[in-house]
Design an enzyme around this catalytic site. Structure first.
Site, short mmCIF file in Angstrom:
data_model
loop_
_atom_site.label_atom_id
_atom_site.label_comp_id
_atom_site.label_asym_id
_atom_site.label_seq_id
_atom_site.Cartn_x
_atom_site.Cartn_y
_atom_site.Cartn_z
N ASP A 214 41.79 41.06 28.85
CA ASP A 214 41.81 40.76 30.28
C ASP A 214 40.99 39.50 30.50
OD1 ASP A 214 41.64 40.64 33.01
OD2 ASP A 214 40.95 42.70 33.29
N GLU A 240 46.20 38.92 29.46
CA GLU A 240 46.34 39.25 30.88
C GLU A 240 45.60 38.28 31.80
OE1 GLU A 240 44.75 42.89 33.71
OE2 GLU A 240 45.82 43.39 31.87
N GLU A 268 47.44 41.18 39.20
CA GLU A 268 46.38 41.96 39.83
C GLU A 268 45.93 41.34 41.15
OE1 GLU A 268 41.63 42.70 38.91
OE2 GLU A 268 43.03 42.53 37.24
N ASP A 291 48.05 45.67 42.38
CA ASP A 291 47.09 46.71 42.76
C ASP A 291 47.51 47.23 44.13
OD1 ASP A 291 44.73 47.97 43.99
OD2 ASP A 291 43.66 47.27 42.22
N HIS A 318 47.64 47.62 38.40
CA HIS A 318 46.20 47.52 38.13
C HIS A 318 45.54 48.84 38.50
CE1 HIS A 318 42.03 46.24 39.52
NE2 HIS A 318 42.04 45.92 38.24
N GLU A 338 46.99 52.42 34.00
CA GLU A 338 45.65 52.00 33.61
C GLU A 338 44.58 52.88 34.25
OE1 GLU A 338 42.88 47.93 33.83
OE2 GLU A 338 44.50 48.21 35.28
#
Length: 395
Positions: A214, A240, A268, A291, A318, A338
């Site tokens: 990430d 990511e 995200e 998200d 996300h 996740e």
């Protein structure tokens, strides 16, 4: 029976845990020398809190129906979001049928477009939308996933984001996503340390466990490509959010230049169907990662998911806890999800919004049965021991 109308909307702020998971005290892996766009400045490199990543805090929204039923939504928007809810958005909710979710979303978005479109405003709209879906589920006595069409699988499977993928493997997760520690400002030595960290973790988890990086918007295109090429040797599954979320052209270049078989993921910090349309039509990535607390809520996530499906892309939200679990379990193009390891040392599984919410389900051995999501609405409630502050009242 007639569907109740909305009689009240209330917005509260919370400090110390909740939707803003950076709003913590003391040591936490999530704040420990992680590459960020601000890492180009040495004084903001060690701690993400130092540049204000936790400045907003949590926003809690209650939408109350005329029969007294209350829907609950949370997001990251703090006092700014509370003002927007109480002083602006409430006019589009009071007196409306609870079922008018699509119309309410449309009016909230276009009424704020002159100062919104993304960021804290859409975060706030997301929180209101989540509260409306929670309220509708409670009134109908059904979980939100049932309102969305019902589960397409019997259980969810998870990967874990945190500093210890080796522990995540022991806990039964399918993969572990590491925070990238060093960005371009730390030069070739930092790049070397990033690869050494990946190599060390690969040696601990073996060949078959997913490992991802990430990068949290912290890299440039050249650094991203070099990182991907060097990481190929150690079986990096995906890279990511390497670039600024506005750099769609850079993402398209990155996707063309990573090693074959390595995935590019992002989204995200993207919002609404229009932002994700750019990512998808420009072929910027292999997986989008909206998200639900930030992209526009459940109402907008439905549209984003449909866009991804039409483009043959996966959508892996996300980590947004129970709010994404209800959605993921209803979509074929969301085959796993996740969890962000919220324990300071990433050594135990905790609920996503602890201590703010009670009754949050958590994965067991990296899995969660669909039946764990069968309470009405989202199945969570506010912890009465958490102090709420209501800074504004509706006009």
């Amino acid at each position: 029976m007639a569907m109740p109308t909305i009689k009240a909307v209330r917005a509260y702020t919370v400090r110390g845990g909740g939707a803003d998971y950076h709003d913590t005290q003391g040591y936490h892996w999530i704040d420990d020398h992680i590459a960020t766009p601000m890492a180009r400045y040495e004084e903001y490199r060690q701690s993400r809190r130092s540049f204000g990543i936790n400045v907003l805090g949590t926003l809690v929204i209650e939408v109350e129906a005329s029969d007294g039923t209350v829907g609950l939504g949370v997001t990251t928007a703090g006092e700014i979001g509370a003002f927007i809810v109480e002083k602006h958005l409430s006019r589009f909710l009071i007196g409306r049928q609870v079922t008018e979710i699509e119309k309410i979303w449309d009016q909230m978005y276009f009424a704020t477009q002159f100062y919104g479109r993304k960021g804290v405003v859409v975060n706030t709209i997301s929180g209101v939308d989540i509260a409306l879906w929670d309220l509708l589920g409670k009134l109908r006595g059904e979980p939100v996933h049932a309102l969305l069409g019902g589960p397409v699988r019997d259980e969810l499977q998870f990967y874990a984001t945190g500093a210890r993928p080796d522990l995540a493997k022991e806990m039964g997760f399918i993969g572990g996503k590491l925070p990238l520690l060093h960005g371009p400002a730390e030069g070739d030595e930092g790049l070397k340390k990033n690869i050494e960290k990946l190599a060390d973790m690969r040696s601990k988890v073996g060949d078959d466990f997913w490992l991802m990086y990430d990068c949290w918007m912290s890299l440039d295109l050249n650094y991203s490509i070099k990182l991907a090429q060097k990481a190929q040797e150690f079986g990096l599954k995906w890279i990511e959010e390497c670039l600024s979320p506005d750099d769609y052209w850079g993402y398209a270049d990155l996707k063309r230049n990573v090693p074959k078989g390595m995935l590019v993921t992002t989204g995200e910090h993207e919002a609404t169907r229009w932002g994700f349309r750019m990512l998808l039509e420009m072929d910027c990535c292999d997986i989008i990662q909206p998200d639900v607390n930030w992209c526009g809520g459940i109402t907008e996530l439905i549209k984003i998911s449909a866009l991804a499906d039409a483009h043959g892309k996966l959508m892996v939200p996300h980590g947004s806890g129970v709010y994404s679990y209800h959605f993921v379990i209803t979509r074929h193009n969301s085959p796993f999800t996740e969890i962000i390891m919220s324990a300071p040392n990433a050594d135990e599984v905790r609920p996503a919004f602890s201590p703010l919410l009670l009754d949050e389900p958590v994965p067991v051995n990296g899995r969660m049965k669909a039946s764990a999501l069968d309470k009405p609405g989202f199945g969570v409630r506010l912890n009465p021991e958490v102090k709420l502050h209501r800074p504004y009242a509706a006009a």
